[in-house]
Design an enzyme around this catalytic site. Structure first.
Site, PDB file in Angstrom:
ATOM      1  N   GLU B  71       0.721  -0.759   8.455  1.00  0.00           N
ATOM      2  CA  GLU B  71       0.780   0.519   7.743  1.00  0.00           C
ATOM      3  C   GLU B  71       0.554   1.699   8.667  1.00  0.00           C
ATOM      4  O   GLU B  71       1.193   2.741   8.522  1.00  0.00           O
ATOM      5  CB  GLU B  71      -0.216   0.532   6.576  1.00  0.00           C
ATOM      6  CG  GLU B  71       0.226  -0.277   5.351  1.00  0.00           C
ATOM      7  CD  GLU B  71       0.001  -1.778   5.459  1.00  0.00           C
ATOM      8  OE1 GLU B  71      -0.578  -2.221   6.482  1.00  0.00           O
ATOM      9  OE2 GLU B  71       0.384  -2.511   4.533  1.00  0.00           O
ATOM     10  N   HIS B 140      -6.661  -4.233  -5.534  1.00  0.00           N
ATOM     11  CA  HIS B 140      -5.257  -4.035  -5.914  1.00  0.00           C
ATOM     12  C   HIS B 140      -5.099  -3.306  -7.255  1.00  0.00           C
ATOM     13  O   HIS B 140      -4.065  -3.453  -7.903  1.00  0.00           O
ATOM     14  CB  HIS B 140      -4.534  -5.384  -6.038  1.00  0.00           C
ATOM     15  CG  HIS B 140      -4.290  -6.098  -4.745  1.00  0.00           C
ATOM     16  ND1 HIS B 140      -5.282  -6.718  -4.032  1.00  0.00           N
ATOM     17  CD2 HIS B 140      -3.157  -6.297  -4.042  1.00  0.00           C
ATOM     18  CE1 HIS B 140      -4.768  -7.274  -2.946  1.00  0.00           C
ATOM     19  NE2 HIS B 140      -3.475  -7.038  -2.925  1.00  0.00           N
TER      20      HIS B 140
HETATM   21  C1  LIG Z   1      -2.691  -4.043   4.273  1.00  0.00           C
HETATM   22  C2  LIG Z   1      -1.839  -4.796   3.311  1.00  0.00           C
HETATM   23  N1  LIG Z   1      -0.508  -4.561   3.298  1.00  0.00           N
HETATM   24  C3  LIG Z   1       0.290  -5.230   2.459  1.00  0.00           C
HETATM   25  C4  LIG Z   1      -0.225  -6.151   1.596  1.00  0.00           C
HETATM   26  C5  LIG Z   1       0.665  -6.855   0.595  1.00  0.00           C
HETATM   27  N2  LIG Z   1       0.893  -8.242   0.961  1.00  0.00           N
HETATM   28  C6  LIG Z   1       0.182  -9.245   0.408  1.00  0.00           C
HETATM   29  S1  LIG Z   1       0.588 -10.725   1.029  1.00  0.00           S
HETATM   30  C7  LIG Z   1       1.740 -10.052   2.065  1.00  0.00           C
HETATM   31  C8  LIG Z   1       2.531 -10.907   2.978  1.00  0.00           C
HETATM   32  C9  LIG Z   1       1.653 -11.636   3.903  1.00  0.00           C
HETATM   33  O1  LIG Z   1       2.403 -12.479   4.703  1.00  0.00           O
HETATM   34  P1  LIG Z   1       1.658 -13.517   5.643  1.00  0.00           P
HETATM   35  O2  LIG Z   1       0.597 -12.828   6.402  1.00  0.00           O
HETATM   36  O3  LIG Z   1       2.697 -14.220   6.422  1.00  0.00           O
HETATM   37  O4  LIG Z   1       0.928 -14.491   4.626  1.00  0.00           O
HETATM   38  P2  LIG Z   1       1.584 -15.486   3.564  1.00  0.00           P
HETATM   39  O5  LIG Z   1       1.723 -14.704   2.293  1.00  0.00           O
HETATM   40  O6  LIG Z   1       2.882 -15.948   4.088  1.00  0.00           O
HETATM   41  O7  LIG Z   1       0.592 -16.566   3.404  1.00  0.00           O
HETATM   42  C10 LIG Z   1       1.797  -8.672   1.902  1.00  0.00           C
HETATM   43  C11 LIG Z   1       2.704  -7.768   2.604  1.00  0.00           C
HETATM   44  C12 LIG Z   1      -1.621  -6.356   1.621  1.00  0.00           C
HETATM   45  N3  LIG Z   1      -2.204  -7.225   0.788  1.00  0.00           N
HETATM   46  N4  LIG Z   1      -2.392  -5.696   2.498  1.00  0.00           N
END
Ligand SMILES: Cc1ncc(C[n+]2csc(CCOP(=O)(O)OP(=O)(O)O)c2C)c(N)n1
Ligand SMILES: [Mg+2]
Lengths: 348, 342
Positions: B71, B140
């Site tokens: 971000e 959230h």
């Molecule tokens: C700072 C922040 N940005 C965006 C999100 C929204 N978000 C939740 S899970 C996710 C994807 C995460 O991907 P990864 O780290 O590969 O974990 P996975 O879901 O594949 O286990 C996002 C963008 C968040 N929770 N926190």
């Protein structure tokens, strides 16, 4: 060498975690019929399940003791199970019950079990700095405890992670960072968001050992994590470990995965770390009856936890106002009810 | 609300808030090559809350950019691109994640115009989802209206209907200053999160703007003024209807926080003498306190009662009975309104 006991323990965690996610999926979707409404049913809100990622939890947590700290991201159940978080109270938390780990306040992304030093956060990569802090505390107290921070491959572009690598490295702290690479960050494939396919190479920039386990073999993870955690306990600093895992389900329940090629979903389901583990057990000479027995007992444990959780009372609405502070200041109120705090008067 | 057959002739269409936002973004993108979108899951997914749904198909990946989960990086890149003359729209998936990129938001985006003595300007939109009601817990579910509106240098917009969402989005993209566009998830009309009646409105098909700083009097009434925004506009209207027999309630939708339409609020409280502020943000040091302060500064002599119906000063809990307790509902609003006339 992995002992038979350790093999069986890891296998037990893995089948528990897999079955747990399958059962939670059922419970979650029940009550969201015929139309999917996120706030309906016995488990409301977002639910991120970790089916296909069990090897990364089992292979690492096998080396941990209760006093070691683990921080987990939004997809935490498999890690919590392997870390020894109380399954019944964790399940009650997910069902929003008063006897849940966090009295129903945290929910599935924010599980805290201080008896085994487990903590969650739903903000991407933000579990990393507190893991560094836990390691710092251990070091300052002269204890040989370690801290493990789990994160997804999508999280490795986040400042909180990179800053944590640097801090852990320059302070030589006993931390293991574990990247679970499931190829996806919600709808974004890894290659769209990083040019470095092997996330463990991020370690190079911080003069820290980095290792990638290319397949979700709990035993390979066990070997790599054992070395790293041993090094950390001996005062030789942090390690970055990446494990290839697979996302067998949508990002969260209700995700129709319209962005994901069919073949990719299929491949994720074919590479089954649990089947791999079963053949490892067989090769180690563990007989099928024993394997079946572990599986059955694990499934039963999950059923018991869910049954217990659903039987638990919901929190009393007024409990919403407790727990803001450990030591609420005199005169402080959370300003609960409308009209309590002011009734300004002009000519009344 | 327009009937289906009437809408054909007036060039209006009944639409959800998310469709209205997307149509404004698309139209601005057709008009200007400077407009583009950056965010997590804005391309193939179309935004987790449908805020960019369908844009990838028309504009391609160059313009509808999925970006790494960074971000600070991509919000800051939007600031830089805006200063270079582009008009980026950056999506922060949930307002709750603001902390991760906050420096770029309040020390760069919001201050560069001032610090540069207006030699630089930052014409960008920071679009972000807010609000609870679906058990997503403390990280959230926040609205954080007050947090953004408190820090000088950003305009802050909070639509409550499709018609407002479209007009405010056009204004936001064309504005030469940074605009924080906060949309409530529960109002978007997403399939998996049913919206209440109200946000889905008839929307003119042609482009139009809505000036910032103009609150909307949603319902006229003589006895009590309810000032609110976002989701709670609809809850307040329900409460007002339920009270219709006993109290005549005026409901004001602020629509923009910076600038704030103080005059409309004052005019109303001069008439009613009673003010209830309904806010899904935390109680203290925020929006509700600001509205009360302005009302007392401008119409102290007219006021006989003031109430605030807000989230308490506590993080937002997960479990259903707990979240329902803290998030102001129709009954809480009814009670507060009644208490002003006792
Ligand atoms: C700072 C922040 N940005 C965006 C999100 C929204 N978000 C939740 S899970 C996710 C994807 C995460 O991907 P990864 O780290 O590969 O974990 P996975 O879901 O594949 O286990 C996002 C963008 C968040 N929770 N926190
Ligand atoms: Mg991932």
């Amino acid at each position: 060498m992995i002992s038979d006991t350790e093999l069986q323990e890891m296998y037990g965690w893995m089948v528990t975690a897999r079955y747990y996610e399958e059962r939670l999926q059922e419970e979650y979707l029940e009550g969201k019929q015929p139309a999917f409404d996120i706030s309906a049913g016995p488990i409301p809100g977002e639910l991120h399940l970790a089916a296909g990622q069990e090897a990364a939890a089992a292979g690492v947590c096998s080396h941990l003791r209760d006093a070691d700290t683990v921080t987990a991201p939004h997809r935490p159940h498999h890690v919590a199970i392997a870390k020894g978080v109380d399954l019944k109270r964790m399940t009650a938390e997910i069902f929003g019950r008063r006897t849940g780990l966090c009295k129903g306040k945290g929910g599935h992304m924010h599980l805290f079990d201080s008896t085994v030093n487990f903590a969650g956060s739903g903000i991407i990569a933000e579990g990393c700095p507190p893991a560094v802090g836990a390691a710092l505390a251990a070091e300052k107290r002269g204890e040989d405890n370690v801290a493990v921070a789990y994160l997804g491959e999508g999280a490795i572009s986040q400042g909180g992670f990179l800053e944590s690598l640097n801090l852990a490295s320059v302070q030589n702290l006993p931390v293991l960072f574990v990247i679970e690479d499931n190829d996806w960050a919600i709808s974004m494939p890894k290659e769209r968001v990083t040019d470095v396919g092997n996330g463990s190479q991020r370690a190079d920039g911080f003069d820290m050992p980095g290792k990638r386990v290319d397949y979700d073999d709990a035993c390979a993870v066990y070997e790599a994590a054992g070395e790293a955690i041993g090094r950390a306990r001996d005062g030789n600093g942090p390690t970055l470990l990446e494990v290839q895992v697979h996302r067998r389900m949508g990002h969260f329940m209700g995700d129709a995965e319209g962005y994901r090629p069919e073949a990719d979903s299929e491949r994720a389901k074919q590479r089954d770390s649990i089947e791999r583990m079963e053949s490892t057990l067989q090769k180690a000479g563990i007989d099928d009856d024993t394997i079946d027995d572990i599986r059955d007992r694990s499934h039963q444990r999950v059923e018991d936890a869910i049954e217990w959780a659903k039987d638990q009372p919901e929190p009393d609405p007024d409990e919403a106002y407790n727990d803001v502070f450990t030591n609420p200041p005199a005169g402080w109120t959370p300003n609960t009810k409308p009209g309590q705090t002011e009734s300004a008067g002009g000519d009344d | 609300m327009a009937e289906a057959d009437e809408s054909e002739t007036t060039g209006e269409r009944e639409t959800t808030m998310s469709r209205a936002m997307v149509s404004a973004i698309a139209s601005e993108m057709r008009d200007s090559d400077d407009v583009f979108v950056m965010g997590e899951d804005v391309a193939d997914y179309g935004g987790i809350f449908d805020s960019t749904d369908g844009l990838l198909e028309e504009f391609g990946r160059e313009k509808i950019m999925d970006v790494p989960i960074s971000e600070t990086g991509f919000i800051g890149a939007a600031v830089g691109a805006a200063q270079a003359g582009m008009r980026p729209i950056a999506e922060l998936m949930f307002a709750d994640f603001f902390g991760v990129g906050m420096d770029q938001i309040y020390n760069q985006m919001a201050k560069n115009t001032y610090m540069s003595g207006s030699t630089v300007n930052v014409p960008m939109v920071l679009m972000t989802a807010v609000g609870g009601t679906y058990n997503d817990a403390a990280q959230h579910s926040q609205t954080l209206y007050g947090t953004f509106a408190h820090l000088p240098g950003m305009k802050v917009v909070v639509p409550s209907t499709a018609a407002d969402a479209k007009g405010l989005m056009h204004t936001a993209i064309r504005d030469d200053d940074p605009v924080v566009y906060m949309f409530h998830k529960r109002l978007m009309g997403i399939g998996w999160m049913p919206a209440p009646d109200g946000p889905k409105t008839s929307v003119p098909e042609d482009d139009y703007t809505i000036d910032f700083g103009e609150a909307d009097v949603k319902r006229e009434g003589d006895d009590v003024t309810v000032v609110t925004l976002g989701l709670h506009v609809h809850r307040a209207l329900e409460a007002a209807d339920a009270l219709a027999e006993e109290v005549d309630v005026e409901v004001i939708d602020l629509r923009t926080l910076v600038p704030l339409d103080t005059e409309t609020v004052l005019e109303s409280v001069r008439k009613t003498g009673r003010l209830v502020v309904v806010d899904e943000d935390y109680h203290s040091f925020g929006l509700s306190g600001e509205i009360v302060a302005r009302a007392t500064e401008g119409a102290l002599a007219n006021l006989s009662a003031v109430r605030r119906v807000t989230m308490p000063d506590a993080p937002i809990p997960y479990a259903r009975p707990l979240e329902q307790e803290v998030n102001p509902g129709r009954e809480d609003i009814i009670e507060a309104v009644q208490s002003t006339t006792e």
